[in-house]
Design an enzyme around this catalytic site. Sequence first.
Site, PDB file in Angstrom:
ATOM      1  N   THR A  90      41.193 -40.341  18.054  1.00  0.00           N
ATOM      2  CA  THR A  90      41.450 -41.354  17.034  1.00  0.00           C
ATOM      3  C   THR A  90      42.709 -41.040  16.226  1.00  0.00           C
ATOM      4  OG1 THR A  90      40.598 -42.189  14.929  1.00  0.00           O
ATOM      5  CG2 THR A  90      39.840 -40.027  15.572  1.00  0.00           C
ATOM      6  N   ASP A  91      43.323 -42.083  15.701  1.00  0.00           N
ATOM      7  CA  ASP A  91      44.463 -41.865  14.796  1.00  0.00           C
ATOM      8  C   ASP A  91      44.002 -41.299  13.447  1.00  0.00           C
ATOM      9  OD1 ASP A  91      43.242 -44.173  13.773  1.00  0.00           O
ATOM     10  OD2 ASP A  91      45.076 -45.370  13.722  1.00  0.00           O
ATOM     11  N   GLU A  92      42.683 -41.333  13.190  1.00  0.00           N
ATOM     12  CA  GLU A  92      42.196 -40.858  11.882  1.00  0.00           C
ATOM     13  C   GLU A  92      42.396 -39.358  11.693  1.00  0.00           C
ATOM     14  OE1 GLU A  92      38.595 -42.560  10.338  1.00  0.00           O
ATOM     15  OE2 GLU A  92      38.832 -44.352  11.540  1.00  0.00           O
ATOM     16  N   TYR A 116      33.784 -37.467   9.970  1.00  0.00           N
ATOM     17  CA  TYR A 116      34.069 -38.023  11.298  1.00  0.00           C
ATOM     18  C   TYR A 116      35.433 -37.557  11.806  1.00  0.00           C
ATOM     19  CZ  TYR A 116      36.184 -41.273  14.551  1.00  0.00           C
ATOM     20  OH  TYR A 116      36.895 -41.796  15.608  1.00  0.00           O
ATOM     21  N   LYS A 120      36.513 -35.047  14.944  1.00  0.00           N
ATOM     22  CA  LYS A 120      37.391 -35.451  16.062  1.00  0.00           C
ATOM     23  C   LYS A 120      38.614 -34.528  16.124  1.00  0.00           C
ATOM     24  CE  LYS A 120      37.113 -38.388  18.673  1.00  0.00           C
ATOM     25  NZ  LYS A 120      36.466 -38.408  20.025  1.00  0.00           N
TER      26      LYS A 120
HETATM   27  P1  TYD Z   1      35.631 -49.510  10.003  1.00  0.00           P
HETATM   28  O1  TYD Z   1      35.430 -50.642  10.954  1.00  0.00           O
HETATM   29  O2  TYD Z   1      34.418 -48.781   9.536  1.00  0.00           O
HETATM   30  O3  TYD Z   1      36.672 -48.518  10.697  1.00  0.00           O
HETATM   31  P2  TYD Z   1      37.433 -47.194  10.060  1.00  0.00           P
HETATM   32  O4  TYD Z   1      36.701 -46.747   8.866  1.00  0.00           O
HETATM   33  O5  TYD Z   1      37.316 -46.236  11.194  1.00  0.00           O
HETATM   34  O6  TYD Z   1      38.839 -47.626   9.788  1.00  0.00           O
HETATM   35  O7  TYD Z   1      36.403 -50.037   8.718  1.00  0.00           O
HETATM   36  C1  TYD Z   1      37.644 -50.670   8.805  1.00  0.00           C
HETATM   37  C2  TYD Z   1      38.104 -50.955   7.407  1.00  0.00           C
HETATM   38  O8  TYD Z   1      37.227 -51.915   6.806  1.00  0.00           O
HETATM   39  C3  TYD Z   1      38.069 -49.735   6.507  1.00  0.00           C
HETATM   40  O9  TYD Z   1      39.188 -49.787   5.600  1.00  0.00           O
HETATM   41  C4  TYD Z   1      36.771 -49.888   5.739  1.00  0.00           C
HETATM   42  C5  TYD Z   1      36.621 -51.402   5.619  1.00  0.00           C
HETATM   43  N1  TYD Z   1      35.226 -51.901   5.584  1.00  0.00           N
HETATM   44  C6  TYD Z   1      34.804 -52.737   4.552  1.00  0.00           C
HETATM   45  O10 TYD Z   1      35.599 -53.106   3.645  1.00  0.00           O
HETATM   46  N2  TYD Z   1      33.505 -53.154   4.532  1.00  0.00           N
HETATM   47  C7  TYD Z   1      32.606 -52.786   5.493  1.00  0.00           C
HETATM   48  O11 TYD Z   1      31.406 -53.189   5.408  1.00  0.00           O
HETATM   49  C8  TYD Z   1      33.055 -51.941   6.561  1.00  0.00           C
HETATM   50  C9  TYD Z   1      32.109 -51.503   7.644  1.00  0.00           C
HETATM   51  C10 TYD Z   1      34.371 -51.521   6.571  1.00  0.00           C
END
Ligand code: TYD
Length: 316
Positions: A90-92, A116, A120
């Site tokens: 992941t890029d994270e 997480y 990774k």
């Molecule tokens: P997510 O799909 O969980 O991926 P990641 O955390 O790996 O980037 O979230 C994408 C973005 O959306 C992240 O900035 C968190 C936001 N988000 C919300 O605002 N509300 C939510 O209910 C969720 C699941 C994520």
Amino acid sequence: KDLSAPDRHTFIQGDICDTALVNRIFSESSIDTVAHFAAETHVDRSILGPAEFIQTNIVGTFTLLEAARTHWLDYRGASPEKKRFHHVSTDEVYGTLLPDAPDWTEDTPYDPSSPYSAAKASSDHLVRAYHRTYGLPVSITNCSNNYGPYQFPEKLIPLFILNAVQGRPLPVYGDGQQIRDWLYVEDHCEAILRVMTDGIVGQTYNIGGNNQPPNLVVIEQICAILDEMLPQSPFAPHKDLIKYVADRPGHDRRYAIDITKITTDLGWHPRQSLESGLQKTIDWYLGNPDWVSSIQSDTEFEIWIQKNYSNRGEGK
Ligand code: TYD
């Protein structure tokens, strides 16, 4: 049964931490390639319960690496170059970017924020170490946020599509101005295949979709597509369902990934724009109500939604 040639596939359900099972599979099948996708991937789950992330992402990757090392490197008569251990990451692992900071390249130092992404990052380091120490023929890809068919509705895009269709609130964390790069799942799969076949052993390739909108723009786009597809819905305009909720702790503000290496060295480019990818994704979720209800009726899913959202404070 949905695959084009099901008799060319064998499905084995198991745990990548199960050393005996993984070794048995390596012994019984003449495996030349591992495409290691298996991971716990949801940041919010890693915040509320990190142990499984350490186990699957770190111990699981270690288990697979050990099996590959034992079975491939001791194997006489076949050169390790004919094998490939590909690790999907992941890029994270790169952390978070300030607004004007340059996009992440393959040389950006790791700086993970969540359990997480730390798990990774740890697994990436193990994969690299097995290459440097033992000569295991590995490659790694670090991708941006995936979306598309079959994604578990704990992630932003499928959760918001289903909540909007069903008239439930759309829980936006913080101010909704966080930025992610969005990659359509089939573009991601094509890139992985390209790296496994043409990528140089021992190298890392970043994969992204070249779309970097703030979350609210993605959410408004989902709502606009649904308004157009379901004009009679009692929940239209769907953006009225947006509800600002308390932010995620340690929430990374901005992700942006530089895909120059994979585009110039391997000739891969993402095919989908965010608009076309979202349309395909929404078509898929609306066209597969049986899959959706099988997930939503699972008590584990219900428990997750309660756990993550019911005690969350108000936002903004
Ligand atoms: P997510 O799909 O969980 O991926 P990641 O955390 O790996 O980037 O979230 C994408 C973005 O959306 C992240 O900035 C968190 C936001 N988000 C919300 O605002 N509300 C939510 O209910 C969720 C699941 C994520």
